[in-house]
Design a protein around this motif. Structure first.
Motif, PDB file in Angstrom:
ATOM      1  N   TYR A  66       0.852  -1.187   0.000  1.00  0.00           N
ATOM      2  CA  TYR A  66       0.000   0.000   0.000  1.00  0.00           C
ATOM      3  C   TYR A  66       0.889   1.238   0.000  1.00  0.00           C
ATOM      4  CZ  TYR A  66      -2.854   3.669   2.189  1.00  0.00           C
ATOM      5  OH  TYR A  66      -3.472   4.843   2.497  1.00  0.00           O
ATOM      6  N   VAL A  67       0.657   2.137  -0.923  1.00  0.00           N
ATOM      7  CA  VAL A  67       1.444   3.374  -0.983  1.00  0.00           C
ATOM      8  C   VAL A  67       0.507   4.569  -0.882  1.00  0.00           C
ATOM      9  CG1 VAL A  67       3.187   4.656  -2.246  1.00  0.00           C
ATOM     10  CG2 VAL A  67       2.996   2.203  -2.587  1.00  0.00           C
ATOM     11  N   PRO A  68       0.545   5.263   0.227  1.00  0.00           N
ATOM     12  CA  PRO A  68      -0.329   6.429   0.386  1.00  0.00           C
ATOM     13  C   PRO A  68       0.272   7.660  -0.292  1.00  0.00           C
ATOM     14  CG  PRO A  68       0.927   6.123   2.371  1.00  0.00           C
ATOM     15  CD  PRO A  68       1.361   5.047   1.424  1.00  0.00           C
ATOM     16  N   GLN A  69      -0.466   8.727  -0.247  1.00  0.00           N
ATOM     17  CA  GLN A  69      -0.010   9.958  -0.897  1.00  0.00           C
ATOM     18  C   GLN A  69       1.265  10.485  -0.257  1.00  0.00           C
ATOM     19  OE1 GLN A  69      -2.755  13.146  -0.613  1.00  0.00           O
ATOM     20  NE2 GLN A  69      -1.340  14.527  -1.572  1.00  0.00           N
ATOM     21  N   SER A  70       1.290  10.514   1.075  1.00  0.00           N
ATOM     22  CA  SER A  70       2.550  10.901   1.709  1.00  0.00           C
ATOM     23  C   SER A  70       2.937   9.799   2.674  1.00  0.00           C
ATOM     24  CB  SER A  70       2.423  12.241   2.419  1.00  0.00           C
ATOM     25  OG  SER A  70       1.291  12.245   3.238  1.00  0.00           O
ATOM     26  N   SER A  71       4.008   9.139   2.316  1.00  0.00           N
ATOM     27  CA  SER A  71       4.437   7.985   3.087  1.00  0.00           C
ATOM     28  C   SER A  71       5.495   8.421   4.075  1.00  0.00           C
ATOM     29  CB  SER A  71       4.998   6.931   2.132  1.00  0.00           C
ATOM     30  OG  SER A  71       5.025   5.684   2.755  1.00  0.00           O
ATOM     31  N   LEU A  83      -1.208  -4.593  -5.237  1.00  0.00           N
ATOM     32  CA  LEU A  83      -0.565  -3.302  -5.018  1.00  0.00           C
ATOM     33  C   LEU A  83      -1.643  -2.224  -5.039  1.00  0.00           C
ATOM     34  CD1 LEU A  83       2.373  -2.423  -4.656  1.00  0.00           C
ATOM     35  CD2 LEU A  83       2.502  -2.015  -7.111  1.00  0.00           C
ATOM     36  N   ILE A  84      -1.639  -1.378  -4.020  1.00  0.00           N
ATOM     37  CA  ILE A  84      -2.637  -0.310  -3.962  1.00  0.00           C
ATOM     38  C   ILE A  84      -1.912   1.026  -3.928  1.00  0.00           C
ATOM     39  CG2 ILE A  84      -4.526   0.697  -2.630  1.00  0.00           C
ATOM     40  CD1 ILE A  84      -5.062  -2.078  -1.503  1.00  0.00           C
ATOM     41  N   LEU A  85      -2.167   1.868  -4.894  1.00  0.00           N
ATOM     42  CA  LEU A  85      -1.524   3.171  -4.940  1.00  0.00           C
ATOM     43  C   LEU A  85      -2.588   4.250  -4.753  1.00  0.00           C
ATOM     44  CD1 LEU A  85       0.782   2.605  -8.071  1.00  0.00           C
ATOM     45  CD2 LEU A  85       1.331   2.237  -5.667  1.00  0.00           C
ATOM     46  N   ASP A  86      -2.496   4.961  -3.635  1.00  0.00           N
ATOM     47  CA  ASP A  86      -3.485   5.995  -3.346  1.00  0.00           C
ATOM     48  C   ASP A  86      -2.856   7.362  -3.596  1.00  0.00           C
ATOM     49  OD1 ASP A  86      -5.454   7.635  -2.467  1.00  0.00           O
ATOM     50  OD2 ASP A  86      -5.527   6.865  -0.416  1.00  0.00           O
TER      51      ASP A  86
END
Lengths: 597, 613
Positions: B442-447, B522-525
């Motif tokens: 999971y990759v958020p907008q600001s990691s 894979l989740i890219l937000d």
């Protein structure tokens, strides 16, 4: 490194530490006097026992009653003095600590940003919360103890030497010898305390990161790693702590036992003197009784240095923070002239051969940039990532000082202007919005603390965020969590834009969101930004072609230098870097256009 | 005080029981060190021995000097020196063990506490400021661990009382009883203050966390604070919070001092009272003067330990106040999955085989609502149904606040749905969210980036990563472009603020971190929101490669990214409004068409406004 060591040599630190104690000298003396009065009263209390016994022996009832009354008075006054000392001591520690901490915070607000950023938040916090407390309390206690002990020693010396000069000299030597012998330990204890303090802050830092990075920790199942990382650091801390602990245990044990050493000396040597008929048994007994009061203070006096090491080590951390280089704040004298058309040419921004590099690196991030921008115009800085665009904004903000070269605003050298005055003219809308823990209202209101509630709402409306706020459970008074965690990225961005609206700056610095966050937000944010830009001098780190094309000046940066500058038309004719970038972006946006139609 | 005295006896008793439970809770951490503890407690007797030895020394001396026995004195001196040497060593050992145990408890408790915090659900974690959590580990744990010191002090004082009592009763059993009886009185007086001290201590620790919060905001927001000239505001806030804490500190100090004084007062009162009557007895010829002196001496000896015990117990109350804050966290419910991890048992296996037949991820009837601190509930997702297969790319679009990010967090196992079920590779995820996480990147907008090197940040949690794997991940994420330019490459240290990296660069590192894990889903937000156009194109290409053999969920706004998706889900107000391909939705879904127009339209709008400027 050597210079650093010299600067924080224990002697220099102790001198500065003493300076921290100076304002409280009167209080120190007052508390020391209270301690002495307590000692005096406890001696008097012990003596009344004597009175009672002699009263009983001589069969006098009135003497007994009198003694009982005296005892009661002594007990009451002891309590009173004790309470007073407790109050004064607590007030002293609280007030002096707060004053030091306030001072540190004020100092921090003037420190250069890049120096400040080198310390981890948890380290800075530990310096203010722990180090300051321990340093200040240490000097307070030591100085009070010093004054009280010195007074006791002087008073007792006179009395004891009248009893026996030889015994007096001997017992002084006995009780002073051991602390003096322990002096070399201070080198090790100081080094270990330094390590201990550093590790303590570091372990706090791991906790802080584990919590603030909680999302990453959970999604990548790093719990075990974080736990191990922390456990290792704590173990390291405990290992060092055990070293300091072993010193503390050893000295603690000596402190408890050594007074008895002098008792043995007095009994042994005194006994010898008695057996040689050089002294009376009664005199030795009297000496013994009083010497108990002497050996403790002497031991403390000579042990002061070792006892101070913990405070010295913490004080060093306080002073390191206090000594960080400050931002050159300008004299504040240079006020911007109300330009009345006389020097319109110099109105606006001008950069002259500006170079910037981080103090710890030798690579120039900005390499001799010269440019100018008239007031009320828009400049777009473009270029590949890592070309120094964002650094330019930081230079304008005076977050960074140019390593060489100058920046001018309306004919005034910016470095001469007071930082606060200068920043009042500016507002920065950055790509990564920062919100504080608190309400939405507070976060906007920070833009201009004189603004009324109506103005705050107006700013929110201009930033296209009012409707979103009204939908929140408590409207403007909704608490938004740490870093605005409960809001979406676009909403956070618009709140920072509202903040900038409220500030109503002369100059707007804008790190353009490369691609706004979602479709609706994108339109809303763009609209808000466009409103905000109206009538202001703008410097934009720009990504959108529409922004770039309509800028009054386009500055193309590459590897920290300006390679092309001019209007869109000029640069297109030039057919260089900009032309290339434009063509590439155009096809991209074109394709998006086609997608939609 | 009046309030305190009204406390009924049963309540006092209950409170003491509660205190005892908490005390043993803390001491439970000492179990591992019971031998050190036992030896330490045994060595307490050295202290007692020494005290008796000192008391005896004077008598020996006076006896011998009266007889002018110089040899005996020399002998005594020699003996004493030996005793001193031995006692110094043994006492140092005792102090060392005492501190050792405190430090070990401190270590084990703080490691345990952080383990618990790491095992909490994200929602719970984010309900409190991080400074509060830090303060509990950094300040409340040491304060609680200091309770262990009390054990040593208490055993010393109890032993002292015992010895003195035996000694005293050999003189006169009745007088000994009187002296002993005054003890409990002193003890009980101390207990009247316990509740107050504990509450105050808890408040002081709470304020400590509060102060830390202000400082943390101040330091992490320095750049903004400077640019808006807010320094003085934060300085004032700090000053005010600290002032309030100081007020409580002063209050606690005065309460404990008053307590001690009251106890001393009573001790002295009893002494004076007894002296009066004993002396009367002497005057009447019923007692001898010698007995009076000996009695007084021992009376004081027996009462001082009692008053010490009382003081020790009030210190314990301070520790208990802090341990309340520690225990509050220990009692919070962990994520069901996390137990195995905090207990250090085997690393949970993923338990999922990538199954080609089944959907990689399937949500059935998922609903979710946020609860604010004030108890307001906001429904975010309503009965969401959705599935994705391997080799499939699904994009999610929708207006702000439509629930996209919440959905992404539920898919990645960060939030637990209020109702509905999640199936990963055909198996239902029941509670064990960490199993779900093991199969998802999971990759958020600001990691979040930890302080440490770039390499550590990317390979964290993955032992034995080869250079090739790392470089491959960096290349896919397009991070190699800027890393290659850094003087130290992947070994570059990221400072906490990571101020030298741009938002886009950090996003690329976050993508590399996810790619390296080679998860089937894979989740890219919005995880490429801050990269520039050129890089965005590069990443789109990478994503196409990644989509091979993976299930890819993308939340993005750029139509060029979205339209390549096999399926696009349009969300509105927490519901799935429509699903289909780009072409299909353009025709069939009004909202989608509007979103597309908006995306492009904003450029138009932008054009128009810019022209006015």
């Amino acid at each position: 490194m050597h210079e650093e060591e010299h600067r924080y040599s224990p002697y220099r630190v102790i001198v500065r530490l003493l300076r921290l104690g100076k304002p409280y000298l009167v209080l120190y003396i007052l508390i020391a006097v209270a301690i002495l009065v307590e000692v005096g009263l406890s001696i008097a209390y012990a003596n009344t026992f004597q009175l009672i016994v002699s009263g009983v022996v001589s069969d006098e009832y009135p003497a007994l009653v009198r003694s009982i009354l005296i005892m009661s008075v002594i007990v009451v006054s002891m309590s009173a003095v004790f309470m007073a000392r407790g109050y004064l001591g607590a007030r002293l520690d609280n007030d002096s600590r707060l004053k030091l901490q306030d001072e540190m915070l004020r100092k921090v607000s003037r420190v250069r940003l890049d120096s400040l950023d080198k310390l981890h938040t948890s380290d800075k916090i530990a310096r203010i919360l722990e180090s300051a407390s321990i340093a200040q309390a240490g000097i307070n206690n030591r100085l009070i103890g010093f004054i009280a002990d010195a007074a006791k020693v002087v008073a007792l010396l006179v009395y004891l030497s009248s009893l026996s000069a030889r015994l007096t000299a001997g017992s002084i030597i006995v009780s002073a010898l051991i602390p003096l012998m322990l002096l070399p330990i201070s080198r090790y204890s100081r080094r270990w305390f330094d390590q201990q303090n550093r590790l303590s802050a570091e372990k706090d830092g791991i906790v802080q990161e584990a919590v603030q990075g909680g999302e990453v920790v959970r999604s990548y199942r790093l719990q075990k790693d974080m736990n191990e990382r922390f456990a290792n650091k704590v173990s390291e801390f405990v290992r060092v702590r055990l070293r300091t602990l072993s010193i503390e245990s050893f000295t603690g044990s000596l402190t408890a036992i050594v007074p008895f050493l002098s008792v043995v000396y007095i009994l042994g040597y005194g006994g010898l003197l008695v057996s040689r008929n050089e002294m009376e048994v009664g005199a030795v007994a009297a000496f013994l009784a009083a010497s108990n009061l002497l050996t403790g203070p002497i031991y403390n006096l000579f042990g002061t240095w070792n006892a101070l090491q913990w405070s010295i080590s913490q004080a060093k951390r306080v002073f390191e923070l206090m000594d960080l280089p400050e931002e050159p704040s300008g004299s504040g004298v240079a006020e911007e002239p109300k330009h009345d058309g006389v020097n319109l040419e110099s109105a606006g921004f001008r950069m002259e051969k500006v170079v910037f590099r981080y103090s710890d690196e030798d690579l120039d991030v900005v390499r001799g940039v010269s440019l100018s921008l008239e007031e009320g115009r828009i400049a777009a800085i473009v270029g590949p990532s890592g070309s120094g665009k964002s650094t330019m904004l930081k230079l304008f903000m005076k977050d960074y000082e140019p390593s060489s070269g100058r920046i001018w605003w309306n004919g005034i050298d910016c470095s001469l202007m007071d930082n606060k005055q200068w920043r009042k003219k500016l507002a920065l809308v950055s790509q990564t919005p920062f919100l504080f823990h608190g309400t939405v209202y507070d976060n906007i209101h920070y833009g201009n603390r004189e603004a009324s509630e109506l103005e705050v709402i107006e700013a929110a409306k201009m930033a296209n965020i009012h409707d979103v706020i009204m939908r929140l459970p408590d409207g403007y008074h909704t608490r938004i969590g740490e870093r605005g965690a409960t809001l979406s990225g676009g909403e956070r961005q618009r709140i920072t834009i509202a903040r900038a609206f409220l500030r109503n700056p002369d100059i707007l610095l804008l790190d353009e969101p490369t691609s706004a966050l979602d479709n609706e937000n994108q339109a809303a944010i763009q609209q808000a930004i466009n409103r905000l830009m109206k009538g202001k001098t703008c410097v934009i780190v720009a990504h959108r072609l529409s922004t770039i094309i309509h800028a009054d000046k386009i500055i193309f940066m590459k590897d920290g230098a300006v390679v092309e500058a001019g209007t869109h038309e000029e640069l297109m004719l030039l057919g260089g870097h900009y032309y290339e970038m434009y063509q590439m972006n155009r096809t991209n946006e074109q394709s998006e256009w086609e997608v939609a139609t | 005080m009046s309030q305190v005295s009204r406390v009924s006896k049963s309540r006092l008793q209950r409170r003491m029981n509660d205190d005892l439970t908490r005390f043993f809770q803390v001491m439970g951490y000492a179990k591992k060190y019971r031998w050190a503890l036992a030896i330490g407690l045994l060595l307490v007797s050295v202290e007692i021995f020494f005290e008796l030895y000192v008391a005896n020394a004077q008598k020996i001396f006076i006896d011998n000097t009266n007889e002018k026995n110089a040899d005996a004195i020399t002998q005594f001196v020699q003996q004493s020196l030996l005793v001193i040497a031995a006692v110094i060593v043994l006492l140092a050992a005792q102090l060392m063990l005492k501190g050792l145990i405190q430090q070990f408890i401190n270590r084990d408790m703080s490691v345990h506490l952080l383990g618990r915090i790491n095992a909490l659900p994200l929602k719970r974690l984010q309900s409190m400021h991080s400074a509060d959590w830090v303060s509990r580990v950094a300040r409340d744990v040491p304060e609680s661990a200091s309770i262990s010191l009390a054990l040593f002090d208490l055993s010393r004082d109890i032993l002292l009382i015992l010895f003195s009592f035996i000694y005293l009763s050999s003189y006169n059993i009745y007088l000994a009883a009187v002296a002993l009886l005054s003890g409990p009185l002193i003890f009980m007086i101390g207990r009247l203050f316990d509740g107050k001290i504990r509450t105050l201590s808890e408040g002081i620790q709470k304020r400590e966390a509060d102060v830390r919060e202000t400082l943390q905001e101040y330091f992490q927001g320095t750049a903004v604070i400077r640019s808006y000239g807010l320094s003085s505001l934060f300085e004032q806030e700090f000053h005010e919070k600290r002032r309030l804490q100081n007020k409580d500190l002063l209050k606690r100090e005065m309460i404990t001092t008053s307590m001690y004084q009251l106890m001393d007062f009573i001790i002295n009162g009893i002494i004076i009272f007894v002296i009066y009557f004993v002396c009367l007895a002497v005057l009447r010829g019923e007692l001898t003067v010698g007995t009076v002196l000996a009695f007084l001496y021992l009376l004081i000896r027996i009462q001082v330990p009692f008053s010490n015990i009382s003081r020790t117990l009030s210190h314990v109350q301070q520790g208990l106040g802090a341990s309340d804050r520690v225990q509050a966290v220990m009692c919070m419910e962990e994520e069901p999955s996390a137990k195995a991890m905090t207990d250090g048992l085997a690393k949970p296996s993923t338990g999922y085989e990538a199954n080609r037949e089944e959907a990689a991820l399937r949500l059935e009837d998922i609903s979710f609502c946020y609860r604010s601190g004030e108890g307001h509930e906001t429904a975010v997702l309503h009965h969401i149904r959705f599935a994705i297969r391997l080799n499939e790319t699904v994009a999610i679009v929708g207006m702000s606040g439509s629930g996209k990010s919440t959905l992404a967090k539920i898919c990645s196992g960060l939030l637990e749905p209020d109702s509905g079920s999640i199936y990963a590779h055909g198996k239902q995820v029941t509670g064990r969210l960490d199993n779900l996480r093991s199969t998802i990147g999971y990759v958020p907008q600001s990691s979040f980036m930890f302080s440490g090197s770039i390499r550590d940040n990317i390979t964290i949690g993955l032992p034995g990563i080869t250079e090739e794997q790392l470089n491959n991940a960096l290349t896919i994420a397009g991070a190699h472009f800027f890393i290659d330019k850094l003087p130290n490459g992947v070994e570059t240290q990221l400072s906490e603020a990571s101020s030298k990296l741009s938002g886009g660069e950090i996003q690329r590192l976050a993508i590399a971190r996810a790619v390296l894990r080679e998860t089937p889903i894979l989740i890219l937000d919005e995880s490429t929101s801050a990269v520039d156009n050129e890089m965005e194109r590069y990443l789109e290409n990478s994503l196409r490669l990644l989509a091979n053999d993976r299930a890819l969920i993308i939340i993005a706004h750029r139509m060029s990214t979205v339209r390549h998706a096999d399926r696009i889900i349009v969300m509105d107000q927490g519901k799935i409004l429509a699903t289909g391909t780009h072409e299909h939705l353009l025709r069939a879904c009004e909202l989608y068409a509007k979103l597309c127009r908006n995306d492009i339209g904003s450029q138009d709008d932008n054009l128009a406004v810019s022209q006015q400027v």
